[in-house]
Design a protein around this motif. Structure first.
Motif, PDB file in Angstrom:
ATOM      1  N   GLN A 121       6.530  10.647 -28.527  1.00  9.84           N
ATOM      2  CA  GLN A 121       7.190   9.627 -29.323  1.00  9.84           C
ATOM      3  C   GLN A 121       6.760   8.208 -28.954  1.00  9.84           C
ATOM      4  N   ASN A 122       6.226   8.024 -27.761  1.00  7.89           N
ATOM      5  CA  ASN A 122       5.854   6.691 -27.291  1.00  7.89           C
ATOM      6  C   ASN A 122       4.356   6.536 -27.044  1.00  7.89           C
ATOM      7  N   SER A 123       3.579   7.513 -27.509  1.00  4.56           N
ATOM      8  CA  SER A 123       2.114   7.499 -27.351  1.00  4.56           C
ATOM      9  C   SER A 123       1.703   7.264 -25.903  1.00  4.56           C
ATOM     10  N   ARG A 124       2.326   8.011 -24.994  1.00  5.69           N
ATOM     11  CA  ARG A 124       2.035   7.901 -23.571  1.00  5.69           C
ATOM     12  C   ARG A 124       1.449   9.210 -23.076  1.00  5.69           C
ATOM     13  N   VAL A 125       0.533   9.130 -22.113  1.00  5.34           N
ATOM     14  CA  VAL A 125      -0.031  10.316 -21.467  1.00  5.34           C
ATOM     15  C   VAL A 125       0.615  10.406 -20.085  1.00  5.34           C
ATOM     16  N   LEU A 126       1.448  11.416 -19.897  1.00  4.47           N
ATOM     17  CA  LEU A 126       2.179  11.595 -18.646  1.00  4.47           C
ATOM     18  C   LEU A 126       1.624  12.785 -17.890  1.00  4.47           C
ATOM     19  N   VAL A 127       1.433  12.614 -16.585  1.00  4.72           N
ATOM     20  CA  VAL A 127       0.892  13.671 -15.736  1.00  4.72           C
ATOM     21  C   VAL A 127       1.928  14.039 -14.685  1.00  4.72           C
ATOM     22  N   ASP A 128       2.123  15.327 -14.500  1.00  7.03           N
ATOM     23  CA  ASP A 128       3.019  15.840 -13.464  1.00  7.03           C
ATOM     24  C   ASP A 128       2.192  16.072 -12.205  1.00  7.03           C
ATOM     25  N   LEU A 129       2.505  15.349 -11.131  1.00  9.58           N
ATOM     26  CA  LEU A 129       1.778  15.509  -9.864  1.00  9.58           C
ATOM     27  C   LEU A 129       2.243  16.730  -9.081  1.00  9.58           C
ATOM     28  N   GLY A 130       3.277  17.370  -9.545  1.00  8.47           N
ATOM     29  CA  GLY A 130       3.842  18.507  -8.829  1.00  8.47           C
ATOM     30  C   GLY A 130       5.206  18.134  -8.282  1.00  8.47           C
ATOM     31  N   GLY A 131       6.074  19.079  -8.277  1.00 10.22           N
ATOM     32  CA  GLY A 131       7.459  18.825  -7.879  1.00 10.22           C
ATOM     33  C   GLY A 131       7.663  18.413  -6.443  1.00 10.22           C
ATOM     34  N   PHE A 132       6.676  18.617  -5.591  1.00  9.65           N
ATOM     35  CA  PHE A 132       6.863  18.339  -4.171  1.00  9.65           C
ATOM     36  C   PHE A 132       5.924  17.242  -3.677  1.00  9.65           C
ATOM     37  N   THR A 133       5.668  16.245  -4.518  1.00 11.25           N
ATOM     38  CA  THR A 133       4.801  15.132  -4.152  1.00 11.25           C
ATOM     39  C   THR A 133       5.656  13.926  -3.789  1.00 11.25           C
ATOM     40  N   CYS A 134       5.452  13.381  -2.589  1.00 16.94           N
ATOM     41  CA  CYS A 134       6.176  12.176  -2.157  1.00 16.94           C
ATOM     42  C   CYS A 134       5.215  10.998  -2.116  1.00 16.94           C
ATOM     43  N   ALA A 191       0.851  -1.189   0.000  1.00 17.06           N
ATOM     44  CA  ALA A 191       0.000   0.000   0.000  1.00 17.06           C
ATOM     45  C   ALA A 191       0.884   1.236   0.000  1.00 17.06           C
ATOM     46  N   LEU A 192       0.487   2.211  -0.780  1.00 18.33           N
ATOM     47  CA  LEU A 192       1.264   3.445  -0.904  1.00 18.33           C
ATOM     48  C   LEU A 192       0.474   4.614  -0.342  1.00 18.33           C
ATOM     49  N   ARG A 193       1.197   5.593   0.155  1.00 19.13           N
ATOM     50  CA  ARG A 193       0.601   6.826   0.664  1.00 19.13           C
ATOM     51  C   ARG A 193       1.245   7.975  -0.103  1.00 19.13           C
ATOM     52  N   ALA A 194       0.416   8.910  -0.570  1.00 21.00           N
ATOM     53  CA  ALA A 194       0.916  10.066  -1.306  1.00 21.00           C
ATOM     54  C   ALA A 194       0.771  11.316  -0.455  1.00 21.00           C
ATOM     55  N   TYR A 195       1.777  12.154  -0.491  1.00 16.40           N
ATOM     56  CA  TYR A 195       1.740  13.470   0.153  1.00 16.40           C
ATOM     57  C   TYR A 195       1.766  14.503  -0.964  1.00 16.40           C
ATOM     58  N   LEU A 196       0.599  15.047  -1.262  1.00 15.38           N
ATOM     59  CA  LEU A 196       0.450  15.996  -2.353  1.00 15.38           C
ATOM     60  C   LEU A 196       0.459  17.424  -1.832  1.00 15.38           C
ATOM     61  N   GLU A 197       0.801  18.347  -2.710  1.00 16.50           N
ATOM     62  CA  GLU A 197       0.702  19.782  -2.443  1.00 16.50           C
ATOM     63  C   GLU A 197       1.479  20.237  -1.212  1.00 16.50           C
ATOM     64  N   GLN A 198       2.615  19.627  -0.988  1.00 14.36           N
ATOM     65  CA  GLN A 198       3.495  20.125   0.061  1.00 14.36           C
ATOM     66  C   GLN A 198       4.236  21.343  -0.483  1.00 14.36           C
ATOM     67  N   ASP A 199       4.708  22.179   0.400  1.00 11.99           N
ATOM     68  CA  ASP A 199       5.595  23.231  -0.094  1.00 11.99           C
ATOM     69  C   ASP A 199       7.025  22.683  -0.074  1.00 11.99           C
ATOM     70  N   ARG A 200       7.963  23.450  -0.597  1.00 13.91           N
ATOM     71  CA  ARG A 200       9.339  22.967  -0.734  1.00 13.91           C
ATOM     72  C   ARG A 200       9.946  22.581   0.609  1.00 13.91           C
ATOM     73  N   ASP A 201       9.726  23.378   1.654  1.00 18.61           N
ATOM     74  CA  ASP A 201      10.303  23.074   2.968  1.00 18.61           C
ATOM     75  C   ASP A 201       9.753  21.772   3.543  1.00 18.61           C
ATOM     76  N   GLU A 202       8.437  21.538   3.398  1.00 16.60           N
ATOM     77  CA  GLU A 202       7.839  20.283   3.873  1.00 16.60           C
ATOM     78  C   GLU A 202       8.392  19.096   3.086  1.00 16.60           C
ATOM     79  N   TRP A 203       8.546  19.280   1.796  1.00 12.57           N
ATOM     80  CA  TRP A 203       9.084  18.227   0.933  1.00 12.57           C
ATOM     81  C   TRP A 203      10.519  17.894   1.333  1.00 12.57           C
ATOM     82  N   LEU A 204      11.332  18.909   1.568  1.00 13.73           N
ATOM     83  CA  LEU A 204      12.716  18.671   1.976  1.00 13.73           C
ATOM     84  C   LEU A 204      12.781  17.959   3.327  1.00 13.73           C
ATOM     85  N   GLU A 205      11.909  18.334   4.253  1.00 11.01           N
ATOM     86  CA  GLU A 205      11.886  17.674   5.563  1.00 11.01           C
ATOM     87  C   GLU A 205      11.471  16.210   5.417  1.00 11.01           C
ATOM     88  N   ARG A 206      10.472  15.933   4.606  1.00  9.37           N
ATOM     89  CA  ARG A 206      10.053  14.539   4.383  1.00  9.37           C
ATOM     90  C   ARG A 206      11.198  13.749   3.756  1.00  9.37           C
TER      91      ARG A 206
END
Length: 113
Positions: A78-91, A4-19
């Motif tokens: 080039q590879n017919s893939r749909v890629l989504v960016d969850l945001g730079g600070f998502t763990c 099972a996975l847990r996602a931490y979305l919408e953190q700010d940079r400081d929270e992301w660095l601490e995690r």
């Protein structure tokens, strides 16, 4: 075995660095094993235990961050893939082993995958 996975979305940079400081991520693996040409196991240890470690953005990191969206877009086209960016600070972390985490560059949602 399914983990099972847990996602931490919408953190700010400081929270992301601490995690990141509280666990071992994919980028830490080579250094932890003594296989990284850029970081020693001791440097990784100091980075994890020192709460005031300064994160210096090298030229490699700068160019990686700058070119990442372009590379992802071209790869998707080039590879017919749909890629989504969850945001730079998502763990994403394993619930049964929360010190193991990663920061995803993109998620492939092609065909609902």
């Amino acid at each position: 075995m399914t983990t099972a996975l847990r996602a931490y979305l919408e953190q700010d940079r400081d929270e992301w660095l601490e995690r990141r400081r509280m666990g071992l991520g994919a980028s830490d693996a080579a250094a932890a094993l003594g296989l990284s040409p850029w970081k020693s196991p001791l440097a990784l240890y100091i980075e994890k235990v020192a709460s005031n470690t300064l994160i210096v953005e090298s030229e490699r990191i700068f160019w990686g961050k700058t070119l990442e969206p372009i590379v992802a877009q071209v790869y998707g086209e080039q590879n017919s893939r749909v890629l989504v960016d969850l945001g730079g600070f998502t763990c994403i972390e394993a619930q049964d082993l929360p010190i193991a985490y990663c920061t995803l560059d993109r998620v492939d949602v092609t065909n609902g995958s």
